[in-house]
Design a protein around this motif. Structure first.
Motif, PDB file in Angstrom:
ATOM      1  N   LEU A   5       0.833  -1.199   0.000  1.00 39.81           N
ATOM      2  CA  LEU A   5       0.000   0.000   0.000  1.00 39.81           C
ATOM      3  C   LEU A   5       0.873   1.256   0.000  1.00 39.81           C
ATOM      4  CD1 LEU A   5      -2.876   1.045   0.045  1.00 39.81           C
ATOM      5  CD2 LEU A   5      -2.810   0.926   2.532  1.00 39.81           C
ATOM      6  N   GLN A   8       2.270   1.648  -3.389  1.00 36.58           N
ATOM      7  CA  GLN A   8       1.225   2.105  -4.306  1.00 36.58           C
ATOM      8  C   GLN A   8       1.048   3.615  -4.222  1.00 36.58           C
ATOM      9  OE1 GLN A   8      -0.146   0.885  -6.780  1.00 36.58           O
ATOM     10  NE2 GLN A   8      -2.346   0.818  -6.756  1.00 36.58           N
ATOM     11  N   ILE A  27      -2.137  -6.323  -4.286  1.00 38.65           N
ATOM     12  CA  ILE A  27      -2.992  -6.107  -3.115  1.00 38.65           C
ATOM     13  C   ILE A  27      -4.233  -6.992  -3.198  1.00 38.65           C
ATOM     14  CG2 ILE A  27      -4.472  -4.397  -1.970  1.00 38.65           C
ATOM     15  CD1 ILE A  27      -2.267  -2.305  -2.720  1.00 38.65           C
TER      16      ILE A  27
END
Length: 163
Positions: A5, A8, A27
């Motif tokens: 995350l 990202q 994910i």
């Protein structure tokens, strides 16, 4: 996977479309693997283990890309699918980096683009990208070993239930 995350977010900040797509898929598959573990569905965990091999391969490619191994160049638009001139967010915002935006030249040679000068970085952006990928590889290998263990436990339980 909080590391995915975090990665990202920084790829979004740098408009790195190829890594954004890869991180998104990663994910989703991690969630699928966790669901498979909780719901005792070995097939979902097998999907996770196959994806983990692909994820390690992708991260090895990213390491080779940023270290310019085998003719790859970090200055190409490969990570943005050649639709923009954006680069890694870390290029201008790394630890200790001093970013200076210079106005376009008087002759208009740069067509409204400004030149960004970056100096004083504690660590170059390509090494930060390599560190991110190396961490992803390490976590993926740990996840792969754990997934294989969980699959073997599920298979043993399934075998012990037969009369």
């Amino acid at each position: 996977k909080f590391c995915s995350l975090e990665r990202q977010i920084f790829d979004f900040l740098g408009f790195q479309w190829a890594p954004i797509l890869g991180n998104f898929l990663h994910i989703i598959v991690v969630i699928l693997g966790l669901f498979g573990t909780i719901q005792f569905r070995p097939r979902y965990i097998v999907v996770y283990t196959v994806w983990t091999a692909l994820w390690v391969t992708w991260n090895v490619f990213i390491i080779c890309f940023y270290l310019e191994v085998g003719g790859l160049s970090k200055d190409t638009d490969l990570m943005t699918f050649n639709i923009s001139v954006h680069r890694s967010w870390w290029r201008e915002h790394g630890p200790g980096c001093v970013r200076r935006v210079l106005p376009p030249s008087a002759h208009g040679m740069m067509d409204d683009y400004t030149y960004v000068s970056v100096t004083g970085c504690v660590i170059d952006f390509q090494y930060l990208e390599v560190i991110h990928s190396a961490i992803q590889i390490l976590l993926s290998l740990i996840g792969f070993v754990y997934a294989c263990y969980v699959i073997s436990v599920f298979m043993e339980e399934e075998d012990s239930c037969k009369y």
